[in-house]
Design a protein around this motif. Sequence first.
Motif, PDB file in Angstrom:
ATOM      1  N   LYS A 283       0.717  -1.163   0.016  1.00 35.24           N
ATOM      2  CA  LYS A 283      -0.057   0.106   0.122  1.00 35.24           C
ATOM      3  C   LYS A 283       0.791   1.204  -0.014  1.00 35.24           C
ATOM      4  O   LYS A 283       1.897   1.378   0.649  1.00 35.24           O
ATOM      5  CB  LYS A 283      -0.943  -0.081   1.214  1.00 35.24           C
ATOM      6  CG  LYS A 283      -1.902   1.278   1.456  1.00 35.24           C
ATOM      7  CD  LYS A 283      -2.848   1.120   2.584  1.00 35.24           C
ATOM      8  CE  LYS A 283      -3.852   0.227   2.219  1.00 35.24           C
ATOM      9  NZ  LYS A 283      -5.133   0.337   3.257  1.00 35.24           N
ATOM     10  N   ARG A 284       0.563   2.122  -0.987  1.00 31.18           N
ATOM     11  CA  ARG A 284       1.079   3.377  -0.705  1.00 31.18           C
ATOM     12  C   ARG A 284       0.292   4.469  -0.202  1.00 31.18           C
ATOM     13  O   ARG A 284      -0.762   4.831  -0.663  1.00 31.18           O
ATOM     14  CB  ARG A 284       1.343   3.991  -2.334  1.00 31.18           C
ATOM     15  CG  ARG A 284       2.469   5.191  -2.626  1.00 31.18           C
ATOM     16  CD  ARG A 284       3.469   5.254  -2.039  1.00 31.18           C
ATOM     17  NE  ARG A 284       4.467   6.327  -2.498  1.00 31.18           N
ATOM     18  CZ  ARG A 284       4.433   7.794  -2.138  1.00 31.18           C
ATOM     19  NH1 ARG A 284       3.593   8.295  -1.293  1.00 31.18           N
ATOM     20  NH2 ARG A 284       5.255   8.264  -2.679  1.00 31.18           N
ATOM     21  N   ILE A 285       0.803   5.272   0.809  1.00 28.09           N
ATOM     22  CA  ILE A 285       0.299   6.117   1.449  1.00 28.09           C
ATOM     23  C   ILE A 285       0.837   7.563   0.771  1.00 28.09           C
ATOM     24  O   ILE A 285       1.636   7.736   0.501  1.00 28.09           O
ATOM     25  CB  ILE A 285       0.792   6.288   3.041  1.00 28.09           C
ATOM     26  CG1 ILE A 285       0.427   5.124   3.714  1.00 28.09           C
ATOM     27  CG2 ILE A 285       0.087   7.539   3.645  1.00 28.09           C
ATOM     28  CD1 ILE A 285      -0.794   4.694   3.995  1.00 28.09           C
ATOM     29  N   VAL A 286      -0.097   8.310   0.323  1.00 27.64           N
ATOM     30  CA  VAL A 286      -0.140   9.756  -0.391  1.00 27.64           C
ATOM     31  C   VAL A 286      -0.431  10.757   0.493  1.00 27.64           C
ATOM     32  O   VAL A 286      -1.842  10.781   0.835  1.00 27.64           O
ATOM     33  CB  VAL A 286      -0.468   9.591  -1.523  1.00 27.64           C
ATOM     34  CG1 VAL A 286      -0.626  10.998  -2.394  1.00 27.64           C
ATOM     35  CG2 VAL A 286      -0.217   8.383  -2.399  1.00 27.64           C
ATOM     36  N   LYS A 287       0.428  11.821   0.940  1.00 30.38           N
ATOM     37  CA  LYS A 287       0.052  12.743   1.960  1.00 30.38           C
ATOM     38  C   LYS A 287      -0.199  13.922   1.149  1.00 30.38           C
ATOM     39  O   LYS A 287       0.506  14.523   0.144  1.00 30.38           O
ATOM     40  CB  LYS A 287       1.101  12.909   2.929  1.00 30.38           C
ATOM     41  CG  LYS A 287       1.439  11.701   3.847  1.00 30.38           C
ATOM     42  CD  LYS A 287       2.650  12.244   4.950  1.00 30.38           C
ATOM     43  CE  LYS A 287       2.856  10.876   5.870  1.00 30.38           C
ATOM     44  NZ  LYS A 287       4.036  11.390   6.795  1.00 30.38           N
ATOM     45  N   VAL A 288      -1.430  14.486   1.311  1.00 33.31           N
ATOM     46  CA  VAL A 288      -2.117  15.599   0.656  1.00 33.31           C
ATOM     47  C   VAL A 288      -2.075  16.846   1.729  1.00 33.31           C
ATOM     48  O   VAL A 288      -2.932  16.668   2.710  1.00 33.31           O
ATOM     49  CB  VAL A 288      -3.381  15.371  -0.096  1.00 33.31           C
ATOM     50  CG1 VAL A 288      -3.717  16.876  -0.903  1.00 33.31           C
ATOM     51  CG2 VAL A 288      -3.079  14.319  -1.060  1.00 33.31           C
ATOM     52  N   PHE A 289      -1.649  17.930   1.549  1.00 35.37           N
ATOM     53  CA  PHE A 289      -1.640  19.181   2.533  1.00 35.37           C
ATOM     54  C   PHE A 289      -2.202  20.325   1.649  1.00 35.37           C
ATOM     55  O   PHE A 289      -2.048  20.330   0.544  1.00 35.37           O
ATOM     56  CB  PHE A 289      -0.050  19.598   2.777  1.00 35.37           C
ATOM     57  CG  PHE A 289       0.426  18.561   3.896  1.00 35.37           C
ATOM     58  CD1 PHE A 289      -0.107  18.411   5.161  1.00 35.37           C
ATOM     59  CD2 PHE A 289       1.329  17.700   3.276  1.00 35.37           C
ATOM     60  CE1 PHE A 289       0.742  17.491   5.970  1.00 35.37           C
ATOM     61  CE2 PHE A 289       1.776  16.567   4.110  1.00 35.37           C
ATOM     62  CZ  PHE A 289       1.573  16.707   5.537  1.00 35.37           C
TER      63      PHE A 289
ATOM     64  N   LEU B 133       5.305  11.487  -9.532  1.00 31.13           N
ATOM     65  CA  LEU B 133       4.757  11.615 -10.902  1.00 31.13           C
ATOM     66  C   LEU B 133       5.639  10.400 -11.644  1.00 31.13           C
ATOM     67  O   LEU B 133       5.147   9.868 -12.686  1.00 31.13           O
ATOM     68  CB  LEU B 133       5.396  12.758 -11.259  1.00 31.13           C
ATOM     69  CG  LEU B 133       4.612  13.998 -11.010  1.00 31.13           C
ATOM     70  CD1 LEU B 133       5.069  15.357 -11.110  1.00 31.13           C
ATOM     71  CD2 LEU B 133       3.132  13.904 -11.746  1.00 31.13           C
ATOM     72  N   LYS B 134       6.923  10.140 -11.372  1.00 33.81           N
ATOM     73  CA  LYS B 134       7.620   9.192 -11.986  1.00 33.81           C
ATOM     74  C   LYS B 134       7.462   7.797 -11.671  1.00 33.81           C
ATOM     75  O   LYS B 134       7.415   6.838 -12.790  1.00 33.81           O
ATOM     76  CB  LYS B 134       9.151   9.131 -11.703  1.00 33.81           C
ATOM     77  CG  LYS B 134       9.736  10.577 -12.215  1.00 33.81           C
ATOM     78  CD  LYS B 134      11.058  10.451 -11.645  1.00 33.81           C
ATOM     79  CE  LYS B 134      11.678  11.987 -12.164  1.00 33.81           C
ATOM     80  NZ  LYS B 134      13.224  12.009 -11.542  1.00 33.81           N
ATOM     81  N   ASP B 135       6.847   7.407 -10.831  1.00 30.57           N
ATOM     82  CA  ASP B 135       6.640   6.024 -10.469  1.00 30.57           C
ATOM     83  C   ASP B 135       5.194   5.609 -10.331  1.00 30.57           C
ATOM     84  O   ASP B 135       4.814   4.310 -10.117  1.00 30.57           O
ATOM     85  CB  ASP B 135       7.331   5.307  -8.903  1.00 30.57           C
ATOM     86  CG  ASP B 135       8.737   5.593  -9.431  1.00 30.57           C
ATOM     87  OD1 ASP B 135       9.410   5.728 -10.295  1.00 30.57           O
ATOM     88  OD2 ASP B 135       9.368   5.859  -8.009  1.00 30.57           O
ATOM     89  N   HIS B 136       4.100   6.768 -10.192  1.00 39.60           N
ATOM     90  CA  HIS B 136       2.770   6.389  -9.818  1.00 39.60           C
ATOM     91  C   HIS B 136       2.083   7.521 -10.726  1.00 39.60           C
ATOM     92  O   HIS B 136       1.073   7.857 -10.102  1.00 39.60           O
ATOM     93  CB  HIS B 136       2.500   6.707  -8.386  1.00 39.60           C
ATOM     94  CG  HIS B 136       3.471   5.733  -7.293  1.00 39.60           C
ATOM     95  ND1 HIS B 136       3.129   4.612  -7.192  1.00 39.60           N
ATOM     96  CD2 HIS B 136       4.681   6.063  -6.884  1.00 39.60           C
ATOM     97  CE1 HIS B 136       3.973   3.954  -6.264  1.00 39.60           C
ATOM     98  NE2 HIS B 136       4.901   5.011  -6.211  1.00 39.60           N
TER      99      HIS B 136
ATOM    100  N   ASN C  32      -5.086   0.003  -3.818  1.00 35.18           N
ATOM    101  CA  ASN C  32      -3.679   0.045  -3.002  1.00 35.18           C
ATOM    102  C   ASN C  32      -2.990   1.252  -2.802  1.00 35.18           C
ATOM    103  O   ASN C  32      -1.964   1.462  -2.186  1.00 35.18           O
ATOM    104  CB  ASN C  32      -2.728  -1.025  -3.762  1.00 35.18           C
ATOM    105  CG  ASN C  32      -2.980  -2.409  -4.003  1.00 35.18           C
ATOM    106  OD1 ASN C  32      -3.825  -2.857  -2.978  1.00 35.18           O
ATOM    107  ND2 ASN C  32      -2.431  -2.954  -5.032  1.00 35.18           N
ATOM    108  N   TYR C  33      -3.729   2.452  -2.891  1.00 32.67           N
ATOM    109  CA  TYR C  33      -3.137   3.750  -2.781  1.00 32.67           C
ATOM    110  C   TYR C  33      -4.401   4.424  -1.549  1.00 32.67           C
ATOM    111  O   TYR C  33      -5.315   4.260  -1.886  1.00 32.67           O
ATOM    112  CB  TYR C  33      -3.325   4.574  -3.696  1.00 32.67           C
ATOM    113  CG  TYR C  33      -2.287   4.472  -4.716  1.00 32.67           C
ATOM    114  CD1 TYR C  33      -1.087   4.968  -5.039  1.00 32.67           C
ATOM    115  CD2 TYR C  33      -2.211   3.449  -5.909  1.00 32.67           C
ATOM    116  CE1 TYR C  33      -0.039   4.807  -5.787  1.00 32.67           C
ATOM    117  CE2 TYR C  33      -1.315   3.103  -6.717  1.00 32.67           C
ATOM    118  CZ  TYR C  33      -0.269   3.665  -6.720  1.00 32.67           C
ATOM    119  OH  TYR C  33       0.433   3.308  -7.575  1.00 32.67           O
TER     120      TYR C  33
END
Length: 330
Positions: free
Chosen positions: A36-42, A238-241, A65-66
């Motif tokens: 699982k990829r955690i994506v932090k948005v501020f 951007l590059k990997d996801h 999985n995100y």
Amino acid sequence: MKKTKVISILVVIVMIFSFIGCNDKSNVESLKDGEKRIVKVFVPEGVPSISIAKLIKEKPEVKKNYEVVYETINSTDNLVSKVLNKEADIAIVPSNLPAQAFNKGLDYKICGTVGWGNLYLLSTENVDNISQLKGKEIYNIGRGLTPDIVSRYVMKNNNIDPDNDLTLTYLNGATEIAPAFISGKAKTAIMPEPMITNVLSKKEDAKIGISINDEWKKITDSKYGYPQSTLIVRDELLKDHEKFVMEFMNQINESILWANSNPEQLGEYAEELKMSITKDMAPTVMKRANLNFINIKDCKDEYRNFYKVLEEYDAKSIGGKIPDEAIYFK
């Protein structure tokens, strides 16, 4: 012999397409099964936060999985810290901040504009064009900050010298400028939404005289005006996801379209999320919030013009120089 040649050619073709496929980042699935990829948005409190209120409230899945974790930031300094310390995977920020981060060598790209200029000149006097401002005292937020720079630019291009034709009084922020105007200490001031809606509800003799963004559009021949809130994304994401990022951008666009079409429900969401607007305020705020997601490929000129103006006034506001084209996501 011919059969051998045909087989060799087929092998080469398969190898070429395999190589292309491996190097096409848009097709890369970086996550392994169960990972699982955690994506932090501020996002800062105010108009930027209401642009994604629907996403924060409903938490729709962007991609399997995100997991997207949203955090609303009340202080500009704290938001800047999150970006400069690379804590943010994605952020909506004041539009000069990406240039500062880029010039510090940080790996963020501009992916689009979330909100355009929503600064307005509010007055208890009869002011409906810029020529009527000569000789007046104007209150604004922070000398050298974006509201000051874009306002000065608009004045100068309308034959008003801000330093000689006006008396400019600067306060630290909403907690100071709104009370000063409501009390009558300030008769004319430049403010953003949602502050304006709040002030107008408490000051019956006040009215909006000038849209700074509309004046900017006239001067620069811009379709949208100046970018006030910008979506930035870390290079690694951007590059990997890339598929995830593109879908997330789609969701931001849908959230903004929904907010513009459903201001009452937006107000309900904002109240539940303890944002700075109420259900009663939301319909009025959205009329002037100027939320409109535009992909960076369609608004680079607006940033080039904006950064040029900021550099001419104070290069420090963008980190020393106009960033090159590498700042923009392609």
